[in-house]
Design an enzyme around this catalytic site. Sequence first.
Site, PDB file in Angstrom:
ATOM      1  N   HIS A 121      38.513  33.369  36.369  1.00  0.00           N
ATOM      2  CA  HIS A 121      38.660  34.796  36.688  1.00  0.00           C
ATOM      3  C   HIS A 121      37.843  35.144  37.951  1.00  0.00           C
ATOM      4  CE1 HIS A 121      39.303  35.108  32.164  1.00  0.00           C
ATOM      5  NE2 HIS A 121      40.359  35.699  32.638  1.00  0.00           N
ATOM      6  N   GLU A 126      47.444  31.026  38.648  1.00  0.00           N
ATOM      7  CA  GLU A 126      48.667  30.220  38.481  1.00  0.00           C
ATOM      8  C   GLU A 126      48.702  29.525  37.129  1.00  0.00           C
ATOM      9  OE1 GLU A 126      48.944  27.504  41.765  1.00  0.00           O
ATOM     10  OE2 GLU A 126      49.930  29.004  43.037  1.00  0.00           O
TER      11      GLU A 126
END
Length: 280
Positions: free
Chosen positions: A37, A150
Site C-alpha cells: 500500500h 496490480e
Amino acid sequence: MRTLASVEDVRKVISGWRLVGERIAFVPTMGDLHPGHLQLVRHALTRAPHVVASIFVNPTQFGPGEDFDAYPRTLESDQEKLQREGAQLLFAPAVETLYPGGTGDTTHVGVPQVSRGLCDDFRPGHFAGVATVVARLFNLVQPDIAVFGEKDYQQLAVIRRMVRDLCWPIEIDGVPTVREADGLAMSSRNRYLSADERKLAPVLYQTLCEVVEQVRAQQQSCRTLERQAMEKLEQAGFSPEYVSIRHAQTLQPVETGEMPARVLAAVRLGKARLIDNVSL
Ligand code: PAF
C-alpha cells in the site's frame, strides 16, 4: 495529515485545492497497510502535489461467510504510516456515510465483461461491490489520478473499464505487486496463514513464473499449461480455484503466443485465499 470521516469536511478540503488548480492523486484502501500500500502512496506522490488515501472496509464486496468481520482494522497504525509517507488527507468514513440508504437495496455499479469469470466465479457480486464503492469514493474525492495495485489485477481492469465507460476524467495507474523476499505477494490476508502455510505460499508465485516460461517455449497449449499448473498446486497442498492465461486488457482467454498476456491465479491455503498474477 488530517483524518476526516464526513463527506462535508472532505469536500471542503478538496474544493480548496481545486480552487487553486492543484491536482489530486487518490489511493483507496481497506486499511491494514503493508509496504505494498505504501508503494501506492509513494507512486501517488510522484503524480500530484496532494495525495488523499481512504480506509474503508467495504461490506458490499464481501460475500456471505467471507471475512468482513475478521478483516483487520488498524486505523491508528495506518494513520502513522500514511503520515510518514507524506499523504495529506485520510478519508475514513463510517458505513452509513458511504451507504446512507443502507447496503442492501442500494444503487450499484455493474461493470460488464472484465467482471465476469476468474474471481467472480468464486466471489459472485464481489466486483459490483468494488465498483460501487470506488465510484462513490471517486465522486466524493474527485481525483485526477487514482492508484491501484496490480496484485488485484481483475479489480484494476474493472476500475479502468468503469472509468472509461462513465467518461470520468480520472487517470488510473496500476503499480507492480510488492513481494516478500521469497516472492509471496504482500497482502493483508497473508496474516491468516499458519507458519507451515506461510512456508508453502511462495510456491504460488513460483508456479506462475514457470507457466510464463512454458508459454514462451510454445511447446504446449495455454489450456494444457493451466491444467498442469492447477495439478502442481494441488499436489503441493493448495486448493486452487483457477490458473488462467488471459489477455492483459480484455481478460479474455488467449492461445499460445498471443501478447500482451497475464497469468492469473487464485488458491485457498488454510483460512487464506491468495491471488497473484504475473505478466507475460
Ligand atoms: O483493493 C482494495 O483494497 C479494495 O478492493 C478497494 C479498491 C479499496 C475497494 O474497497
